[in-house]
Design a protein around this motif. Sequence first.
Motif, PDB file in Angstrom:
ATOM      1  N   ILE A   1       0.781  -1.134   0.029  1.00 49.87           N
ATOM      2  CA  ILE A   1       0.228  -0.055  -0.268  1.00 49.87           C
ATOM      3  C   ILE A   1       0.791   1.231   0.017  1.00 49.87           C
ATOM      4  CG2 ILE A   1      -1.586   1.463   1.535  1.00 49.87           C
ATOM      5  CD1 ILE A   1      -3.231  -1.117   0.264  1.00 49.87           C
ATOM      6  N   PHE A   2       0.540   2.340  -0.625  1.00 51.49           N
ATOM      7  CA  PHE A   2       1.032   3.832  -0.424  1.00 51.49           C
ATOM      8  C   PHE A   2       0.847   4.232   0.926  1.00 51.49           C
ATOM      9  CE2 PHE A   2       1.370   8.189  -1.736  1.00 51.49           C
ATOM     10  CZ  PHE A   2       2.534   8.305  -1.755  1.00 51.49           C
ATOM     11  N   MET A   3       1.810   4.124   1.627  1.00 54.66           N
ATOM     12  CA  MET A   3       1.621   4.076   2.981  1.00 54.66           C
ATOM     13  C   MET A   3       1.238   5.568   3.429  1.00 54.66           C
ATOM     14  SD  MET A   3       1.176   1.272   4.224  1.00 54.66           S
ATOM     15  CE  MET A   3       1.027   1.463   6.201  1.00 54.66           C
ATOM     16  N   PRO A   4       1.820   6.738   2.876  1.00 54.55           N
ATOM     17  CA  PRO A   4       1.339   8.279   3.335  1.00 54.55           C
ATOM     18  C   PRO A   4      -0.051   8.378   3.010  1.00 54.55           C
ATOM     19  CG  PRO A   4       3.399   7.971   1.979  1.00 54.55           C
ATOM     20  CD  PRO A   4       2.954   6.509   1.813  1.00 54.55           C
ATOM     21  N   ASN A   5      -0.543   7.698   2.058  1.00 56.06           N
ATOM     22  CA  ASN A   5      -2.194   7.927   2.011  1.00 56.06           C
ATOM     23  C   ASN A   5      -2.997   7.140   2.878  1.00 56.06           C
ATOM     24  OD1 ASN A   5      -1.498   9.842   0.064  1.00 56.06           O
ATOM     25  ND2 ASN A   5      -2.901   9.142  -1.681  1.00 56.06           N
ATOM     26  N   TRP A   6      -2.354   6.287   3.442  1.00 54.01           N
ATOM     27  CA  TRP A   6      -2.996   5.046   4.246  1.00 54.01           C
ATOM     28  C   TRP A   6      -3.078   5.535   5.806  1.00 54.01           C
ATOM     29  CZ3 TRP A   6      -5.274   0.127   4.014  1.00 54.01           C
ATOM     30  CH2 TRP A   6      -5.475  -0.237   5.062  1.00 54.01           C
ATOM     31  N   THR A   7      -2.221   6.032   6.533  1.00 52.24           N
ATOM     32  CA  THR A   7      -2.265   6.128   7.814  1.00 52.24           C
ATOM     33  C   THR A   7      -3.030   7.271   8.468  1.00 52.24           C
ATOM     34  OG1 THR A   7       0.178   5.335   7.900  1.00 52.24           O
ATOM     35  CG2 THR A   7      -0.729   6.632   9.877  1.00 52.24           C
ATOM     36  N   PRO A   8      -4.121   6.796   9.185  1.00 50.83           N
ATOM     37  CA  PRO A   8      -4.986   7.907   9.709  1.00 50.83           C
ATOM     38  C   PRO A   8      -4.133   9.031  10.685  1.00 50.83           C
ATOM     39  CG  PRO A   8      -5.844   5.824   9.994  1.00 50.83           C
ATOM     40  CD  PRO A   8      -4.373   5.559   9.793  1.00 50.83           C
ATOM     41  N   LYS A   9      -4.824   9.948  10.777  1.00 49.24           N
ATOM     42  CA  LYS A   9      -4.425  11.192  11.784  1.00 49.24           C
ATOM     43  C   LYS A   9      -5.105  10.791  13.074  1.00 49.24           C
ATOM     44  CE  LYS A   9      -3.109  14.551   8.600  1.00 49.24           C
ATOM     45  NZ  LYS A   9      -3.321  16.133   8.074  1.00 49.24           N
ATOM     46  N   GLY A  10      -4.604  10.862  14.145  1.00 44.35           N
ATOM     47  CA  GLY A  10      -5.300  10.779  15.650  1.00 44.35           C
ATOM     48  C   GLY A  10      -5.257   9.363  15.892  1.00 44.35           C
ATOM     49  N   THR A  11      -5.614   8.986  17.003  1.00 50.03           N
ATOM     50  CA  THR A  11      -5.511   7.723  17.692  1.00 50.03           C
ATOM     51  C   THR A  11      -6.791   7.618  18.550  1.00 50.03           C
ATOM     52  OG1 THR A  11      -4.223   8.343  19.629  1.00 50.03           O
ATOM     53  CG2 THR A  11      -2.988   7.151  17.502  1.00 50.03           C
ATOM     54  N   GLY A  12      -6.953   6.251  19.020  1.00 53.23           N
ATOM     55  CA  GLY A  12      -8.315   6.186  19.844  1.00 53.23           C
ATOM     56  C   GLY A  12      -9.477   6.344  19.073  1.00 53.23           C
ATOM     57  N   ARG A  13     -10.442   6.987  19.631  1.00 47.89           N
ATOM     58  CA  ARG A  13     -11.681   7.292  18.965  1.00 47.89           C
ATOM     59  C   ARG A  13     -11.697   8.690  17.980  1.00 47.89           C
ATOM     60  NH1 ARG A  13     -15.635   4.000  19.322  1.00 47.89           N
ATOM     61  NH2 ARG A  13     -15.704   2.366  20.962  1.00 47.89           N
ATOM     62  N   ALA A  14     -10.681   9.460  18.481  1.00 43.93           N
ATOM     63  CA  ALA A  14     -10.434  10.733  17.954  1.00 43.93           C
ATOM     64  C   ALA A  14      -9.472  10.824  16.748  1.00 43.93           C
ATOM     65  CB  ALA A  14      -9.637  11.642  18.950  1.00 43.93           C
ATOM     66  N   TRP A  15      -9.831   9.788  15.726  1.00 38.00           N
ATOM     67  CA  TRP A  15      -9.212   9.708  14.447  1.00 38.00           C
ATOM     68  C   TRP A  15      -9.975  10.009  13.264  1.00 38.00           C
ATOM     69  CZ3 TRP A  15      -9.979   5.441  10.883  1.00 38.00           C
ATOM     70  CH2 TRP A  15     -11.072   4.650  11.103  1.00 38.00           C
ATOM     71  N   THR A  16      -9.161  10.446  12.356  1.00 41.60           N
ATOM     72  CA  THR A  16      -9.985  10.697  10.906  1.00 41.60           C
ATOM     73  C   THR A  16      -9.620   9.760   9.786  1.00 41.60           C
ATOM     74  OG1 THR A  16      -8.187  12.294  10.345  1.00 41.60           O
ATOM     75  CG2 THR A  16      -9.971  13.187  11.746  1.00 41.60           C
ATOM     76  N   LEU A  17     -10.390   9.590   9.250  1.00 46.21           N
ATOM     77  CA  LEU A  17     -10.187   8.513   7.899  1.00 46.21           C
ATOM     78  C   LEU A  17      -9.009   9.062   6.884  1.00 46.21           C
ATOM     79  CD1 LEU A  17     -13.602   7.578   7.071  1.00 46.21           C
ATOM     80  CD2 LEU A  17     -11.873   5.968   7.937  1.00 46.21           C
ATOM     81  N   SER A  18      -8.146   8.251   6.678  1.00 46.37           N
ATOM     82  CA  SER A  18      -7.146   8.849   5.585  1.00 46.37           C
ATOM     83  C   SER A  18      -7.741   8.815   4.116  1.00 46.37           C
ATOM     84  CB  SER A  18      -5.928   8.092   5.683  1.00 46.37           C
ATOM     85  OG  SER A  18      -6.278   6.670   5.205  1.00 46.37           O
ATOM     86  N   PRO A  19      -6.927   9.610   3.201  1.00 51.94           N
ATOM     87  CA  PRO A  19      -7.735   9.412   1.965  1.00 51.94           C
ATOM     88  C   PRO A  19      -7.927   8.068   1.248  1.00 51.94           C
ATOM     89  CG  PRO A  19      -5.841  10.999   1.795  1.00 51.94           C
ATOM     90  CD  PRO A  19      -5.844  10.437   3.100  1.00 51.94           C
ATOM     91  N   THR A  20      -6.987   6.979   1.626  1.00 47.62           N
ATOM     92  CA  THR A  20      -7.006   5.432   1.065  1.00 47.62           C
ATOM     93  C   THR A  20      -8.134   4.924   1.732  1.00 47.62           C
ATOM     94  OG1 THR A  20      -5.073   5.454   0.466  1.00 47.62           O
ATOM     95  CG2 THR A  20      -6.206   3.249   1.005  1.00 47.62           C
ATOM     96  N   LEU A  21      -8.472   5.171   2.894  1.00 46.72           N
ATOM     97  CA  LEU A  21      -9.593   4.576   3.898  1.00 46.72           C
ATOM     98  C   LEU A  21     -10.922   5.511   3.912  1.00 46.72           C
ATOM     99  CD1 LEU A  21      -7.287   4.103   7.198  1.00 46.72           C
ATOM    100  CD2 LEU A  21      -7.788   2.456   5.176  1.00 46.72           C
TER     101      LEU A  21
END
Length: 444
Positions: free
Chosen positions: A53-73
Motif C-alpha cells: 500500500i502507498f502508506m502516506p495516503n493510508w495512515t490515519p491522523k489521531g488515535t483512539g476514537r479521535a481519528w480521521t479517515l485517511s484518503p485511502t481509507l
Amino acid sequence: MKNSKLSRRTLLRGLGALMALPVLEQMQPSMARAAGPGAAPRRLAVFYVPCGIFMPNWTPKGTGRAWTLSPTLQPLAPVKDDVLVLSGLSHEPGRSEHSGNHASGTGAFLSCAKVHYTDDVAEVRAGVSMDQIAASALRSQTRLPSLELGNDGGDGTGACDDNYSCAYARNISWAGPTSPQAKETNPRAVFDRLFAGFDPDATRAQVERRKAYEQSILDFVSEDARALKQRLGARDKRKLDEYFTSVRELELRVATLDQQSMVCAKGPRPEQTEDVREKTKVMCDLMVLAFQCDLTRVATFMLGNGRSDRVYDFLGLTSGHHRYSHHQNDAENHAALAKIDRWEMEQFSYLLQRMKSVQEGEATLLDNSLVYFGSELADGNSHGHRDMPVVLAGRGGGAVTPGRHVRYTGEPIANLFISMLDSVGVGVSRFGDDGTGPLPLLKE
C-alpha cells in the motif's frame, strides 16, 4: 408448528437439489448450543490485496476514537464505527533474505512462518495458516471447514518471484507445510458448491430432469420452501424472503459472468476474459451467503496473486500494479497507487457493508465476525515488513471494540492472529515464528 424449533442443518430439498438456509430465529437455541451459551456463530474472514500500500495516503491522523479517515481509507466511512485500524504491526517472517519479498510475504501472510527457499522450486515448505487452524477446530460445526476464493488462478508450479515457488505467491491458506489450500476462482463453481449440491437420495430421473431445465435452484425447492414458511414467524419469513432474493440475484450475476466468458472464448483465447470489478463483488456476496447459511465459518479471499501486475484500465491506468508499486518516489506512480489502493478499499468496504446488512437476532453478521484486511508488504518500493497496512473489522461477538485507530510499536501480526483465533474459541498460546500471546488493546 410456527414455534417449533429448527435445526441449523435444516435443508430444503426438491428434484434432486439441496439448498442450505440462512440463520433463522427458530434455529437460535440449537446454534447457541453449538457456539456456546447464548452465542451466535463466530466467523473469521480474510481479505488480501497484493503489492503493498502507498502508506502516506493510508495512515490515519489521531488515535483512539479521535481519528480521521485517511484518503485511502475514505471508502470505509459507512462502516467507520465497525473497524479498527492497527498501525505499527510487523510481519518479519515474511521478509526474504533474497529478492523475492512478494512471494515470501504472501506465503507467510497468514502463517507468520518463514517459507522455505531453495534452488528446487518444487520443494515447497511453509507454515500452517491461521485460517486453517480455525477451520480444523471448527470443521464439525459446518458442512465446509473453510472457503478459499480468489480472482486470479494459476497452479503452484514454477517460480513466480526470484526463485520462490509459485505456490507461495498464489496461496495464502495452508493446511500443512506442503499443502496449500487451492482457491476457487470460478464464481459459478463456488455457487454450485455452496447452494446447488445434489441430494444423494435423489433418483437418476430427478437429477436428469433438473439438468434439463435452465431454472433457478429456488424453483426446485419451492414446495419445500412453502411448507417451511408455514412453520415460521413473521420475522423469519421476512428473512427467508430476503435470502431467496439475494440467492436469485447472485445466480443471475454468476450466470452473466459465465455467459460473458463463453462469448469471449469463441474467438482467439484472450489473456483475461473476466471483469475484476463484478467478479470481486460476486465473490464477496458468496462469502456473505456462505456465512449467512452457516455453511462455513472461515473464508479467505485474494483480490490478486502476490506480485500481481494487473492493469487497472478502468481507473485510467496503463501500466501494471507491480510496476507502479516500485514507485521510485515518482509523483505519477504515487497517484496511480492511490487510485488502486482506494479502489481496493472500496471492495473491502462493500464486503463489510454487505455483512452489516445481515441481521442475526439483535446483532449483525459483521458484529459476530472478525475480518482481516492486509497485504504481503507495507510499501511496495522498499519491500517493507514493518508498520503493515492492517484493518480489523467487526466485533467478533464482543472480542473487539472497533471504531478506533490503535498504534503499536512493532508487535507481531502473529499476536493479532492469536487474538482472532481466540474469538472463535480456538485457544493457542504461540503462533508462527514470533507470536507469543494475544495482542493487547483490541478491546476497551
